[in-house]
Write a protein that holds these residues in place. Structure first.
Motif, PDB file in Angstrom:
ATOM      1  N   GLY A   1      34.144  47.217  56.811  1.00  0.00           N
ATOM      2  CA  GLY A   1      35.522  46.761  56.944  1.00  0.00           C
ATOM      3  C   GLY A   1      36.019  45.906  55.800  1.00  0.00           C
ATOM      4  O   GLY A   1      37.113  45.361  55.866  1.00  0.00           O
ATOM      5  N   SER A   2      35.238  45.803  54.710  1.00  0.00           N
ATOM      6  CA  SER A   2      35.624  44.929  53.596  1.00  0.00           C
ATOM      7  C   SER A   2      36.563  45.603  52.607  1.00  0.00           C
ATOM      8  O   SER A   2      37.434  44.952  52.018  1.00  0.00           O
TER       9      SER A   2
ATOM     10  N   GLN B   1      35.693  39.813  55.559  1.00  0.00           N
ATOM     11  CA  GLN B   1      34.354  39.978  55.004  1.00  0.00           C
ATOM     12  C   GLN B   1      34.207  39.196  53.691  1.00  0.00           C
ATOM     13  O   GLN B   1      35.193  38.793  53.071  1.00  0.00           O
ATOM     14  N   PRO B   2      32.964  38.994  53.236  1.00  0.00           N
ATOM     15  CA  PRO B   2      32.723  38.205  52.012  1.00  0.00           C
ATOM     16  C   PRO B   2      33.002  39.015  50.746  1.00  0.00           C
ATOM     17  O   PRO B   2      32.100  39.410  50.011  1.00  0.00           O
ATOM     18  N   ILE B   3      34.280  39.291  50.503  1.00  0.00           N
ATOM     19  CA  ILE B   3      34.688  40.054  49.332  1.00  0.00           C
ATOM     20  C   ILE B   3      35.888  39.365  48.697  1.00  0.00           C
ATOM     21  O   ILE B   3      36.745  38.810  49.400  1.00  0.00           O
ATOM     22  N   THR B   4      35.936  39.338  47.362  1.00  0.00           N
ATOM     23  CA  THR B   4      37.021  38.680  46.628  1.00  0.00           C
ATOM     24  C   THR B   4      37.596  39.646  45.598  1.00  0.00           C
ATOM     25  O   THR B   4      37.003  40.678  45.288  1.00  0.00           O
ATOM     26  N   ILE B   5      38.763  39.289  45.062  1.00  0.00           N
ATOM     27  CA  ILE B   5      39.420  40.125  44.062  1.00  0.00           C
ATOM     28  C   ILE B   5      40.056  39.240  43.001  1.00  0.00           C
ATOM     29  O   ILE B   5      40.610  38.177  43.302  1.00  0.00           O
ATOM     30  N   ARG B   6      39.948  39.670  41.745  1.00  0.00           N
ATOM     31  CA  ARG B   6      40.635  39.031  40.619  1.00  0.00           C
ATOM     32  C   ARG B   6      41.344  40.101  39.813  1.00  0.00           C
ATOM     33  O   ARG B   6      40.829  41.204  39.649  1.00  0.00           O
ATOM     34  N   THR B   7      42.530  39.765  39.311  1.00  0.00           N
ATOM     35  CA  THR B   7      43.339  40.713  38.552  1.00  0.00           C
ATOM     36  C   THR B   7      43.428  40.283  37.093  1.00  0.00           C
ATOM     37  O   THR B   7      43.670  39.110  36.798  1.00  0.00           O
ATOM     38  N   TYR B   8      43.245  41.236  36.181  1.00  0.00           N
ATOM     39  CA  TYR B   8      43.323  40.988  34.742  1.00  0.00           C
ATOM     40  C   TYR B   8      44.350  41.934  34.123  1.00  0.00           C
ATOM     41  O   TYR B   8      44.463  43.098  34.526  1.00  0.00           O
ATOM     42  N   SER B   9      45.074  41.444  33.115  1.00  0.00           N
ATOM     43  CA  SER B   9      45.927  42.312  32.309  1.00  0.00           C
ATOM     44  C   SER B   9      45.158  42.720  31.061  1.00  0.00           C
ATOM     45  O   SER B   9      44.629  41.876  30.338  1.00  0.00           O
ATOM     46  N   THR B  10      45.093  44.043  30.819  1.00  0.00           N
ATOM     47  CA  THR B  10      44.376  44.537  29.651  1.00  0.00           C
ATOM     48  C   THR B  10      45.323  44.881  28.500  1.00  0.00           C
ATOM     49  O   THR B  10      44.893  45.461  27.496  1.00  0.00           O
ATOM     50  N   GLY B  11      46.585  44.528  28.617  1.00  0.00           N
ATOM     51  CA  GLY B  11      47.560  44.786  27.566  1.00  0.00           C
ATOM     52  C   GLY B  11      48.944  44.957  28.152  1.00  0.00           C
ATOM     53  O   GLY B  11      49.132  44.931  29.372  1.00  0.00           O
TER      54      GLY B  11
ATOM     55  N   GLY C   1      39.266  40.229  52.522  1.00  0.00           N
ATOM     56  CA  GLY C   1      38.454  39.068  52.203  1.00  0.00           C
ATOM     57  C   GLY C   1      38.655  37.906  53.157  1.00  0.00           C
ATOM     58  O   GLY C   1      39.656  37.820  53.869  1.00  0.00           O
ATOM     59  N   ILE C   2      37.704  37.007  53.144  1.00  0.00           N
ATOM     60  CA  ILE C   2      37.799  35.795  53.965  1.00  0.00           C
ATOM     61  C   ILE C   2      38.911  34.890  53.454  1.00  0.00           C
ATOM     62  O   ILE C   2      39.672  34.316  54.234  1.00  0.00           O
ATOM     63  N   GLU C   3      39.032  34.787  52.133  1.00  0.00           N
ATOM     64  CA  GLU C   3      40.065  33.928  51.546  1.00  0.00           C
ATOM     65  C   GLU C   3      41.400  34.651  51.393  1.00  0.00           C
ATOM     66  O   GLU C   3      42.463  34.061  51.620  1.00  0.00           O
TER      67      GLU C   3
ATOM     68  N   GLN D   1      29.861  39.912  48.306  1.00  0.00           N
ATOM     69  CA  GLN D   1      28.737  38.973  48.297  1.00  0.00           C
ATOM     70  C   GLN D   1      27.390  39.687  48.413  1.00  0.00           C
ATOM     71  O   GLN D   1      26.396  39.254  47.826  1.00  0.00           O
ATOM     72  N   GLU D   2      27.350  40.778  49.143  1.00  0.00           N
ATOM     73  CA  GLU D   2      26.090  41.495  49.364  1.00  0.00           C
ATOM     74  C   GLU D   2      25.977  42.788  48.555  1.00  0.00           C
ATOM     75  O   GLU D   2      24.873  43.185  48.174  1.00  0.00           O
TER      76      GLU D   2
END
Length: 274
Positions: A191-192, A15-25, A212-214, A62-63
């Motif tokens: 299903g995303s 599905q058109p969903i993405t993820i990014r990870t950040y460190s907050t400390g 996600g698609i990617e 995306q939606e």
């Protein structure tokens, strides 16, 4: 209602969903809290102070918009290693953190002009909830059913949930069984994004799967803190509420990765992915 009923079907319908990870400390804490040093594979490992990143994941559909998985550390950790945590038990029980200015998730969202529509929590230990202090209060915050938030006035408290009338609970009795991980809920119904019951590290701990698609990503939270924990097979340590069940969940994650090697693992306290 679940749109699919097996991992093969889910993975066949990205599905058109993405993820990014950040460190907050970075959190400094005892290794024994993270890794079960009583495990048969840990007999030669000595307890020591270790440093781990405190991660937050941003998912963007995306939606359906943008959501967070966990909230990480709030901006107070820039100046105070204990952040917003107070009480007579804090100095002796909690790890210390360091944080670069403007690396808390609220500042990142503001800088990138992202308006979140909700926050999913893997669990409610303080290093996953502190960032809520700086986040909007007019969006839903979602936890696993029966998850507990520790906030004992005078002894140990951070008041991270101040201003909330309620949290939303995921009831896994309505989910589908997706071996080897177990009971799962199709959060958006397409299903995303899947929430997966993983009681062990905490009573209501939740894994999240991003289809996600990617990228297909399993966010492990503290059910698997690091790449080392995955590689060694040594379950979570004394910060867990049920060591035996926490080991069962880690074993399920390892079995899932073996069965679906194309899925990326994003850990609770490691910027390395696998």
């Amino acid at each position: 209602e679940a749109s699919y009923h097996s991992w093969d079907d889910i993975l066949s319908h990205p599905q058109p969903i993405t993820i990014r990870t950040y460190s907050t400390g970075m959190m400094t804490t005892l290794l024994s809290g993270i890794v079960n040093l009583e495990h048969s594979q840990a007999q030669d490992i000595q307890d020591e102070l270790v440093q781990y990143p405190v991660n937050v994941n941003l998912i963007q559909h995306q939606e359906l918009g943008s959501y967070l998985i966990d909230a990480g550390l709030d901006a107070s950790y820039v100046h105070n290693p204990l952040g917003s945590m107070k009480g007579i038990m804090v100095k002796g029980r909690l790890g210390r953190a360091t944080q670069e200015p403007n690396s808390d998730i609220a500042t990142i969202l503001d800088r990138e002009k992202i308006r979140i529509k909700g926050v999913f929590l893997t669990h409610m230990h303080f290093d996953h909830t502190a960032g809520i202090l700086d986040l909007p209060k007019d969006v839903p915050y979602i936890v696993g059913k029966d998850e507990l938030y520790i906030n004992f006035r005078f002894f140990m408290h951070g008041d991270h949930l101040a201003g909330f009338d309620e949290l939303h609970e995921i009831d896994f009795t309505t989910g589908v069984d997706l071996p080897p991980l177990g009971k799962s809920v199709d959060v958006f119904g397409d299903g995303s994004l899947w929430a997966i019951s993983s009681s062990g590290h905490s009573k209501g701990h939740v894994l999240y799967f991003i289809n996600g698609i990617e990228d297909r990503v399993l966010v492990t939270g503290d059910a698997c803190n690091t790449q080392y924990q995955f590689d060694s097979g040594i379950g979570p340590g004394t910060y867990s509420s049920d060591l035996e069940q926490a080991q069962v969940v880690l074993d399920r994650i390892i079995a899932f990765k073996q069965q679906y090697p194309e899925v990326k693992l994003v850990y609770g306290h490691d910027l390395q992915t696998h």
